[in-house]
Design a protein around this motif. Structure first.
Motif: not given
Length: 239
Positions: A51-62
């Motif tokens: 639910f972080n607003k910038k989740v799509r910028e966390l692809m490496d972690i995902i």
């Protein structure tokens, strides 16, 4: 709770730093292992990141956490949030999610309505089966938080008002919550056929409905008998 809120609200750069400083192996770590390092359970970790607003910028972690795509991760997040009845997520964590989602202008109103409606359906079904006071108390707190933001999508409100047979409207005094939120005026709510006579009576007793509107409402030939009786009784007692 602090780790949950940090992951929920921090920038992508800060989250990467948190993962490194917590000892997460960025080459390959399961969601269970990462959650343990943050002193969270996997559901809390997934929802905080998801639910972080910038989740799509966390692809490496995902991807590091073993997810095949951002969509599969977000679908998992949605399933967890909808189905959890305070077993994996605390009430405070759920309310933090509401606060963030409802204050994110770019978030789709349709998505919010569907997500919240499905969660309420699960909670209400659980309450009907168990009638646990704590569960009811938490449910009330959720609904009050939703309406207090004043930014709840109209689709969600319409869905709630379209079901006159729901006992949960009375449990929450939901019509008052909606009016207090200013999402709809008392008069806009009053003229809806799906609003029960008792709910309308409460609006009248609070002085929110002018006598002229009550008289105008009585002119409708297809008015339900129960509502007509209530309105006529009010006008008789008021004179």
């Amino acid at each position: 709770m602090p780790a949950f809120n940090e992951l929920l609200t921090s920038t992508p750069e800060k989250i990467v730093d948190l993962f490194y400083s917590s000892g997460v192996d960025m080459a390959s770590t399961s969601e269970e292992e990462a959650a343990e390092l943050f002193k969270l359970n996997p559901s809390q970790l997934i929802c905080a990141l998801g639910f972080n607003k910038k989740v799509r910028e966390l692809m490496d972690i995902i991807f590091t956490l073993g997810n095949e795509s951002i969509d599969s991760f977000l679908n998992k997040r949605n399933r967890i949030f909808i189905a959890d009845t305070y077993h994996q997520l605390s009430l405070k964590q759920v309310l933090s999610i509401y606060d963030l989602v409802l204050n994110t202008p770019e978030q789709s109103g349709s998505f919010i309505s569907k997500l919240f409606a499905k969660r309420m359906e699960i909670l209400e079904h659980k309450i009907e089966k168990s009638v646990k006071p704590k569960l009811i108390e938490n449910y009330r707190a959720e609904m009050k938080t939703i309406y207090k933001t004043g930014t709840i999508p109209m689709d969600f409100i319409d869905l709630r008002l379209q079901n006159p047979d729901s006992g949960f409207r009375a449990l929450l005094d939901e019509v008052s919550l909606i009016v207090d939120s200013k999402a709809l005026s008392a008069m806009e709510v009053f003229i809806r056929n799906s609003i029960l006579p008792e709910e309308k009576r409460r609006l009248i007793s609070k002085g929110l409905i002018p006598k002229e509107l009550i008289q105008k409402r009585l002119e409708f030939t297809d008015l339900a008998a129960s509502e007509r009786d209530m309105l006529e009784s009010y006008l008789y007692e008021a004179d």
